[in-house]
Design a protein around this motif. Structure first.
Motif, mmCIF file in Angstrom:
data_model
loop_
_atom_site.group_PDB
_atom_site.id
_atom_site.type_symbol
_atom_site.label_atom_id
_atom_site.label_comp_id
_atom_site.label_asym_id
_atom_site.label_seq_id
_atom_site.Cartn_x
_atom_site.Cartn_y
_atom_site.Cartn_z
ATOM 1 N N ARG A 185 0.862 -1.180 0.000
ATOM 2 C CA ARG A 185 0.000 0.000 0.000
ATOM 3 C C ARG A 185 0.900 1.233 0.000
ATOM 4 O O ARG A 185 1.653 1.450 0.963
ATOM 5 C CB ARG A 185 -0.911 0.030 1.226
ATOM 6 N N PRO A 186 0.859 2.036 -1.061
ATOM 7 C CA PRO A 186 1.719 3.222 -1.103
ATOM 8 C C PRO A 186 1.271 4.279 -0.105
ATOM 9 O O PRO A 186 0.095 4.351 0.261
ATOM 10 C CB PRO A 186 1.570 3.721 -2.540
ATOM 11 N N GLY A 187 2.231 5.095 0.313
ATOM 12 C CA GLY A 187 1.895 6.214 1.188
ATOM 13 C C GLY A 187 1.507 7.448 0.416
ATOM 14 O O GLY A 187 0.909 8.380 0.969
ATOM 15 N N LEU A 188 1.839 7.453 -0.895
ATOM 16 C CA LEU A 188 1.566 8.625 -1.732
ATOM 17 C C LEU A 188 1.683 8.210 -3.190
ATOM 18 O O LEU A 188 2.551 7.407 -3.551
ATOM 19 C CB LEU A 188 2.591 9.732 -1.437
ATOM 20 N N ILE A 189 0.800 8.746 -4.036
ATOM 21 C CA ILE A 189 0.903 8.592 -5.485
ATOM 22 C C ILE A 189 1.161 9.972 -6.067
ATOM 23 O O ILE A 189 0.410 10.916 -5.801
ATOM 24 C CB ILE A 189 -0.390 8.013 -6.087
ATOM 25 N N LEU A 206 -9.687 5.912 -7.950
ATOM 26 C CA LEU A 206 -9.347 5.507 -6.589
ATOM 27 C C LEU A 206 -10.602 5.428 -5.729
ATOM 28 O O LEU A 206 -10.744 4.527 -4.890
ATOM 29 C CB LEU A 206 -8.338 6.480 -5.982
ATOM 30 N N LEU A 211 -9.669 2.873 -2.776
ATOM 31 C CA LEU A 211 -8.271 2.981 -2.375
ATOM 32 C C LEU A 211 -7.997 4.405 -1.902
ATOM 33 O O LEU A 211 -7.865 5.331 -2.709
ATOM 34 C CB LEU A 211 -7.360 2.618 -3.544
ATOM 35 N N ASP A 212 -7.923 4.575 -0.609
ATOM 36 C CA ASP A 212 -7.755 5.903 -0.008
ATOM 37 C C ASP A 212 -6.271 6.183 0.219
ATOM 38 O O ASP A 212 -5.741 5.979 1.306
ATOM 39 C CB ASP A 212 -8.526 5.978 1.311
ATOM 40 N N VAL A 213 -5.600 6.649 -0.831
ATOM 41 C CA VAL A 213 -4.176 6.975 -0.782
ATOM 42 C C VAL A 213 -4.006 8.438 -1.191
ATOM 43 O O VAL A 213 -4.596 8.863 -2.192
ATOM 44 C CB VAL A 213 -3.363 6.069 -1.734
ATOM 45 N N GLN A 251 -8.222 14.368 -0.910
ATOM 46 C CA GLN A 251 -7.232 13.337 -1.204
ATOM 47 C C GLN A 251 -6.077 13.891 -2.038
ATOM 48 O O GLN A 251 -4.991 13.313 -2.083
ATOM 49 C CB GLN A 251 -7.908 12.177 -1.950
ATOM 50 N N PRO A 303 6.056 9.970 3.319
ATOM 51 C CA PRO A 303 4.936 9.198 3.872
ATOM 52 C C PRO A 303 5.425 7.913 4.523
ATOM 53 O O PRO A 303 6.562 7.469 4.313
ATOM 54 C CB PRO A 303 4.090 8.903 2.629
ATOM 55 N N GLY A 305 4.377 4.884 3.945
ATOM 56 C CA GLY A 305 4.527 3.819 2.957
ATOM 57 C C GLY A 305 5.353 4.277 1.762
ATOM 58 O O GLY A 305 5.780 5.433 1.694
#
Length: 327
Positions: A185-189, A206, A211-213, A251, A303, A305
């Motif tokens: 799970r990424p911390g940021l896109i 998202l 997917l809440d990133v 987001q 972040p 992640g």
């Protein structure tokens, strides 16, 4: 349809007209040598530069739905436009040719560029706007479509419409499946923002997949107030078109990376692009890629992640940047 979408066959875009172009899913990889070279934390790269259609990069995603809509309408000519550094113009010309459509590109500024040369090679007709103001392009496109009637299908520069944004909403579902498979799970896109369609579609997608990133949008061409309002409208319009959950504007965080101007990277951004080339063989253009990647490198608050950087492509301008020599 609301809630998380994981079944591709049941995806809300499955019923839309779509002309297949991409070879996907595009790879999602870690960049360990780049992490070491620049002292970064865990960094993932979504490789839309390897999308498999020409050198169209992420522009392939909206064009699958826009060309699909043009064919469904029975159009004979695809009308759009942009500037000398437009990746979308070259991609649109190739996509239209593949679909058997004529392509008319309304362009501002000096048409002597690699992208517009490729567009011409693909059979597109270039129509100069007679000026350097970008907004004139969309006005001219609209007027031309009105003149041609139902035989033409027109989209604004960058293909940034709610329908065009669906391409990146589908890309968000593609990404979610890859993350599920990797159990990451990424911390940021992070991704570049030009006309706004890609990041808007990502936000809508998202929300659709649950997917809440956090998303970092790196504006390369417009003031933040202007582009933020457009992104919010496009994201909401995309979700409404699909009947999926409304995206959460909170987001998205945006940063201004226009620097010396659209299509011109700073020396620092060019140095970061050089590190990406040396460490991982990644080619970054000075219009989108170098700015977005440099924003990832310069993050003040890392972040928890991994940072996921969406490499959107732009290979032809990247070659031009390399020929200029090192920063």
């Amino acid at each position: 349809m609301t809630g998380a979408v994981r079944d591709v066959a049941a995806a809300p875009w499955a019923g839309l007209a779509r002309f297949p172009l991409a070879v996907g899913p595009t790879p999602l990889v870690r960049a360990p040598r780049l992490e070491a070279a620049l002292g970064l934390g865990p960094t993932l790269v979504k490789r839309d530069d390897l999308i498999g259609f020409g050198v169209a990069g992420n522009k392939t995603r909206p064009l699958e739905f826009l060309i699909g809509a043009a064919l469904a309408q029975g159009a004979r000519v695809f009308v759009t436009g942009g500037g000398p550094g437009s990746n979308f113009c070259a991609a649109a010309a190739m996509a239209a040719r593949a679909a058997g459509l004529a392509c008319e590109l309304h362009v501002w500024g000096d048409p002597r560029s690699a992208n517009l040369a490729l567009a011409t090679a693909a059979g597109a007709t270039l129509v100069p706007t007679g000026g350097t103001v970008r907004e004139q392009v969309d006005e001219q496109i609209a007027a031309r479509v009105t003149q041609l009637g139902d035989g033409a299908y027109g989209v604004p520069r960058g293909g940034s419409t709610p329908l065009g944004a669906v391409g990146f909403a589908a890309g968000a579902a593609e990404l979610a499946a890859q993350l599920d498979a990797l159990q990451v799970r990424p911390g940021l896109i992070a991704l570049p923002v030009g006309s706004g369609g890609s990041v808007a579609g990502l936000l809508a997608g998202l929300a659709a997949v649950g997917l809440d990133v956090p998303v970092l949008g790196v504006s390369v061409s417009r003031p933040l107030e202007e582009i933020r309002a457009k992104v919010d409208d496009l994201a909401a319009g995309c979700a409404a078109l699909l009947g999926t959950a409304a995206p959460d504007p909170a987001q998205l965080t945006m940063v201004d990376a226009r620097g010396p101007g659209f299509g011109s990277a700073t020396d620092r951004e060019r140095r970061h692009a050089r590190e990406a080339l040396w460490a991982e063989g990644l080619l970054l253009d000075e219009t989108y890629g170098a700015e977005a990647f440099s924003a990832v490198v310069d993050l003040v608050d890392r972040p928890a992640g991994p940072v996921l950087w969406w490499h959107t492509g732009g290979l032809l301008p990247a070659f031009g940047s390399i020929l200029k020599g090192p920063a």
